[in-house]
Motif scaffolding. Structure first.
Motif, PDB file in Angstrom:
ATOM      1  N   LEU A  14       0.883  -1.133  -0.022  1.00 32.53           N
ATOM      2  CA  LEU A  14       0.040  -0.040   0.065  1.00 32.53           C
ATOM      3  C   LEU A  14       0.922   1.290   0.040  1.00 32.53           C
ATOM      4  CD1 LEU A  14      -2.956  -0.959   2.410  1.00 32.53           C
ATOM      5  CD2 LEU A  14      -3.049  -0.421   0.209  1.00 32.53           C
ATOM      6  N   LEU A  15       1.991   1.158   0.937  1.00 29.06           N
ATOM      7  CA  LEU A  15       2.789   2.433   0.767  1.00 29.06           C
ATOM      8  C   LEU A  15       3.574   2.411  -0.732  1.00 29.06           C
ATOM      9  CD1 LEU A  15       4.278   4.899   2.054  1.00 29.06           C
ATOM     10  CD2 LEU A  15       6.096   3.203   3.014  1.00 29.06           C
ATOM     11  N   GLN A  16       3.910   1.404  -1.062  1.00 23.56           N
ATOM     12  CA  GLN A  16       4.556   1.366  -2.272  1.00 23.56           C
ATOM     13  C   GLN A  16       3.630   2.102  -3.507  1.00 23.56           C
ATOM     14  OE1 GLN A  16       5.780  -2.673  -3.782  1.00 23.56           O
ATOM     15  NE2 GLN A  16       7.033  -1.774  -5.357  1.00 23.56           N
ATOM     16  N   GLN A  17       2.638   1.792  -3.323  1.00 23.38           N
ATOM     17  CA  GLN A  17       1.465   2.013  -4.485  1.00 23.38           C
ATOM     18  C   GLN A  17       1.175   3.761  -4.217  1.00 23.38           C
ATOM     19  OE1 GLN A  17      -2.103   0.209  -4.826  1.00 23.38           O
ATOM     20  NE2 GLN A  17      -3.146   1.779  -5.766  1.00 23.38           N
ATOM     21  N   ALA A  18       1.337   4.105  -3.013  1.00 22.05           N
ATOM     22  CA  ALA A  18       1.127   5.429  -2.348  1.00 22.05           C
ATOM     23  C   ALA A  18       2.104   6.349  -3.115  1.00 22.05           C
ATOM     24  CB  ALA A  18       0.947   5.560  -0.930  1.00 22.05           C
ATOM     25  N   LEU A  19       3.214   5.691  -3.223  1.00 20.84           N
ATOM     26  CA  LEU A  19       4.523   6.586  -3.745  1.00 20.84           C
ATOM     27  C   LEU A  19       4.804   6.322  -5.063  1.00 20.84           C
ATOM     28  CD1 LEU A  19       6.811   5.791  -0.429  1.00 20.84           C
ATOM     29  CD2 LEU A  19       5.715   7.990  -1.260  1.00 20.84           C
ATOM     30  N   ARG A  20       3.932   5.781  -5.740  1.00 20.08           N
ATOM     31  CA  ARG A  20       3.945   5.644  -7.276  1.00 20.08           C
ATOM     32  C   ARG A  20       3.378   6.604  -7.927  1.00 20.08           C
ATOM     33  NH1 ARG A  20       2.684   0.548  -7.857  1.00 20.08           N
ATOM     34  NH2 ARG A  20       4.741  -0.496  -7.418  1.00 20.08           N
ATOM     35  N   HIS A  21       4.050   7.446  -8.489  1.00 21.67           N
ATOM     36  CA  HIS A  21       3.221   8.322  -9.474  1.00 21.67           C
ATOM     37  C   HIS A  21       2.680   7.739 -10.893  1.00 21.67           C
ATOM     38  CE1 HIS A  21       3.218  11.692 -12.300  1.00 21.67           C
ATOM     39  NE2 HIS A  21       2.780  12.270 -11.293  1.00 21.67           N
ATOM     40  N   ARG A  22       1.793   8.212 -11.308  1.00 21.62           N
ATOM     41  CA  ARG A  22       1.267   7.739 -12.896  1.00 21.62           C
ATOM     42  C   ARG A  22       2.117   7.439 -13.676  1.00 21.62           C
ATOM     43  NH1 ARG A  22      -3.945  10.720 -15.740  1.00 21.62           N
ATOM     44  NH2 ARG A  22      -3.933   9.186 -17.616  1.00 21.62           N
ATOM     45  N   SER A  23       2.968   8.395 -13.841  1.00 19.72           N
ATOM     46  CA  SER A  23       4.214   8.154 -14.730  1.00 19.72           C
ATOM     47  C   SER A  23       5.010   6.847 -14.725  1.00 19.72           C
ATOM     48  CB  SER A  23       5.125   9.334 -14.783  1.00 19.72           C
ATOM     49  OG  SER A  23       5.624   9.563 -13.496  1.00 19.72           O
ATOM     50  N   PRO A  27      -0.039  -0.339 -10.593  1.00 19.51           N
ATOM     51  CA  PRO A  27      -0.863   0.535  -9.756  1.00 19.51           C
ATOM     52  C   PRO A  27      -0.296   1.919  -9.228  1.00 19.51           C
ATOM     53  CG  PRO A  27      -0.452  -1.348  -8.408  1.00 19.51           C
ATOM     54  CD  PRO A  27       0.154  -1.420  -9.286  1.00 19.51           C
ATOM     55  N   HIS A  28      -0.888   2.637  -9.850  1.00 20.42           N
ATOM     56  CA  HIS A  28      -0.381   4.237  -9.267  1.00 20.42           C
ATOM     57  C   HIS A  28      -1.137   4.485  -8.202  1.00 20.42           C
ATOM     58  CE1 HIS A  28      -3.096   5.905 -11.482  1.00 20.42           C
ATOM     59  NE2 HIS A  28      -2.886   5.243 -12.723  1.00 20.42           N
ATOM     60  N   ASN A  29      -0.908   5.952  -7.574  1.00 20.02           N
ATOM     61  CA  ASN A  29      -1.288   6.562  -6.424  1.00 20.02           C
ATOM     62  C   ASN A  29      -2.780   7.426  -6.530  1.00 20.02           C
ATOM     63  OD1 ASN A  29      -0.426   9.124  -7.322  1.00 20.02           O
ATOM     64  ND2 ASN A  29       1.141   9.021  -5.641  1.00 20.02           N
ATOM     65  N   GLU A  30      -3.276   7.556  -7.767  1.00 20.23           N
ATOM     66  CA  GLU A  30      -4.394   8.279  -7.853  1.00 20.23           C
ATOM     67  C   GLU A  30      -5.550   8.037  -6.940  1.00 20.23           C
ATOM     68  OE1 GLU A  30      -4.999   9.305 -11.954  1.00 20.23           O
ATOM     69  OE2 GLU A  30      -3.094  10.439 -12.248  1.00 20.23           O
ATOM     70  N   ARG A  31      -6.046   6.722  -7.033  1.00 14.64           N
ATOM     71  CA  ARG A  31      -7.155   6.289  -6.181  1.00 14.64           C
ATOM     72  C   ARG A  31      -6.827   6.698  -4.775  1.00 14.64           C
ATOM     73  NH1 ARG A  31     -11.194   3.117  -7.777  1.00 14.64           N
ATOM     74  NH2 ARG A  31     -10.987   1.635  -5.860  1.00 14.64           N
ATOM     75  N   LEU A  32      -5.565   6.317  -4.263  1.00 18.35           N
ATOM     76  CA  LEU A  32      -5.521   6.380  -2.909  1.00 18.35           C
ATOM     77  C   LEU A  32      -5.458   8.021  -2.689  1.00 18.35           C
ATOM     78  CD1 LEU A  32      -2.428   3.845  -2.298  1.00 18.35           C
ATOM     79  CD2 LEU A  32      -4.676   3.897  -1.262  1.00 18.35           C
ATOM     80  N   GLU A  33      -4.805   8.684  -3.405  1.00 16.12           N
ATOM     81  CA  GLU A  33      -4.882  10.356  -3.354  1.00 16.12           C
ATOM     82  C   GLU A  33      -6.432  11.008  -3.254  1.00 16.12           C
ATOM     83  OE1 GLU A  33      -4.704  14.251  -6.126  1.00 16.12           O
ATOM     84  OE2 GLU A  33      -3.564  12.336  -6.949  1.00 16.12           O
ATOM     85  N   PHE A  34      -7.194  10.348  -3.867  1.00 14.03           N
ATOM     86  CA  PHE A  34      -8.590  10.777  -3.706  1.00 14.03           C
ATOM     87  C   PHE A  34      -9.103  10.340  -2.516  1.00 14.03           C
ATOM     88  CE2 PHE A  34     -12.758   8.843  -3.927  1.00 14.03           C
ATOM     89  CZ  PHE A  34     -13.585   9.886  -4.477  1.00 14.03           C
ATOM     90  N   LEU A  80       8.325  14.752   5.604  1.00 15.99           N
ATOM     91  CA  LEU A  80       8.279  13.360   5.904  1.00 15.99           C
ATOM     92  C   LEU A  80       9.234  12.735   4.831  1.00 15.99           C
ATOM     93  CD1 LEU A  80       4.290  12.839   5.683  1.00 15.99           C
ATOM     94  CD2 LEU A  80       6.008  12.830   7.692  1.00 15.99           C
ATOM     95  N   GLY A  81      10.098  13.272   4.154  1.00 11.54           N
ATOM     96  CA  GLY A  81      11.149  12.530   3.363  1.00 11.54           C
ATOM     97  C   GLY A  81      10.638  11.913   2.072  1.00 11.54           C
ATOM     98  N   LEU A  82       9.407  12.008   1.660  1.00 14.24           N
ATOM     99  CA  LEU A  82       8.668  11.660   0.568  1.00 14.24           C
ATOM    100  C   LEU A  82       9.354  11.664  -0.677  1.00 14.24           C
ATOM    101  CD1 LEU A  82       4.672  11.894   1.356  1.00 14.24           C
ATOM    102  CD2 LEU A  82       6.850  10.179   2.156  1.00 14.24           C
ATOM    103  N   GLY A  83       9.940  12.856  -1.086  1.00 10.71           N
ATOM    104  CA  GLY A  83      10.380  13.136  -2.360  1.00 10.71           C
ATOM    105  C   GLY A  83      11.519  12.136  -3.114  1.00 10.71           C
ATOM    106  N   SER A  84      12.517  11.617  -2.259  1.00 10.76           N
ATOM    107  CA  SER A  84      13.529  10.904  -2.407  1.00 10.76           C
ATOM    108  C   SER A  84      12.969   9.414  -2.606  1.00 10.76           C
ATOM    109  CB  SER A  84      14.625  10.759  -1.368  1.00 10.76           C
ATOM    110  OG  SER A  84      14.180  10.321  -0.172  1.00 10.76           O
ATOM    111  N   ARG A  85      11.814   9.107  -2.053  1.00 15.90           N
ATOM    112  CA  ARG A  85      11.315   7.970  -2.210  1.00 15.90           C
ATOM    113  C   ARG A  85      10.252   7.575  -3.283  1.00 15.90           C
ATOM    114  NH1 ARG A  85       9.357   6.700   3.969  1.00 15.90           N
ATOM    115  NH2 ARG A  85       8.963   4.578   3.109  1.00 15.90           N
ATOM    116  N   LEU A  86       9.720   8.502  -4.061  1.00  9.58           N
ATOM    117  CA  LEU A  86       8.777   8.517  -4.959  1.00  9.58           C
ATOM    118  C   LEU A  86       9.174   7.812  -6.236  1.00  9.58           C
ATOM    119  CD1 LEU A  86       7.591  12.064  -5.162  1.00  9.58           C
ATOM    120  CD2 LEU A  86       6.267  10.382  -4.279  1.00  9.58           C
ATOM    121  N   GLU A  87       8.241   6.902  -6.646  1.00 13.40           N
ATOM    122  CA  GLU A  87       8.477   6.201  -8.113  1.00 13.40           C
ATOM    123  C   GLU A  87       8.036   7.095  -9.097  1.00 13.40           C
ATOM    124  OE1 GLU A  87       7.753   1.849  -9.856  1.00 13.40           O
ATOM    125  OE2 GLU A  87       7.259   2.257  -7.754  1.00 13.40           O
TER     126      GLU A  87
END
Length: 218
Positions: A14-23, A27-34, A80-87
């Motif tokens: 779930l965390l992995q998906q949350a940090l995966r951009h559509r590009s 599965p990317h994070n847009e539904r979790l973002e919603f 939260l240090g998310l930038g470096s962890r984004l996919e």
């Protein structure tokens, strides 16, 4: 796993998906973002409602908006240090997507949605509310600054001057990462400022803030 986010995921995917951009693919994070967007608004609204028992709806709405706006969430994402962890996909990586406010803000909301699905609302609230505590503490009790567009309009109206005009200059980027460039103009006195944002509203607010800064320094 647990870290600066403050939650140990029972389902790390779930965390992995949350940090995966559509590009970067599905599965990317847009539904979790919603989902996370609604949860963030609820957590912050509830906190303001409980802490400011005498504040009216307008004050509460402005306070919530200041805490959950894109720039505030992006700064939280950096904390939260998310930038470096984004996919990210190759294009977004090359263009510095891990530093972009819109992508970081979306990731914060997606992580909130992931926490909720992983552990339920009570745990989600317990994890997420401390993220906003510094911002809540900085707000003057029961008061919240009006947004820049409102303040600019009131500044002009108070001097019986014409209302500002906003103009879309151009739209940049791909469908999933639109950037809007907007101009804000005042006729008397004549000022113009440009700003960019991931939405028309965000760009207009920033442009208004820049024009207001020009007027207030006169």
């Amino acid at each position: 796993m647990t870290d600066r986010i403050g939650h140990r995921f029972r389902s790390p995917e779930l965390l992995q998906q949350a940090l995966r951009h559509r590009s970067a693919g599905s599965p990317h994070n847009e539904r979790l973002e919603f989902l996370g967007d609604a949860l963030v608004n609820l957590v912050v609204a509830e906190a303001l409602y409980e802490r400011w028992p005498k504040a009216d709806e307008g004050t509460l709405t402005r306070a919530r908006a200041s805490l959950v706006r894109e720039s505030s969430l992006a700064e939280l994402g950096r904390t939260l240090g998310l930038g470096s962890r984004l996919e990210l996909g190759p294009g977004e990586m090359k263009s510095g997507g891990h530093r972009r406010d819109s992508i970081l803000a979306d990731a914060v909301e997606a992580v909130v949605g992931a926490i909720h699905l992983d552990a339920g609302f009570e745990t989600c609230r317990a994890v997420v509310l401390p993220w906003f505590e510094p911002g809540l503490a900085e707000l003057p009790t029961g008061k919240a600054e009006k947004d820049p567009k409102t303040r600019l309009q009131e500044w002009l109206q108070g001097r019986q001057l014409p209302r500002p005009a906003y103009r879309l200059v151009e739209t940049l980027g791909d469908d999933h990462a639109r950037v809007f460039r907007v101009a804000c103009e005042t006729a008397d006195p004549a000022h113009e400022a440009f700003a960019e944002g991931s939405s028309l509203r965000a760009a207009e607010q920033l442009a208004a803030e820049r024009v207001l800064a020009m007027l207030e320094t006169k």
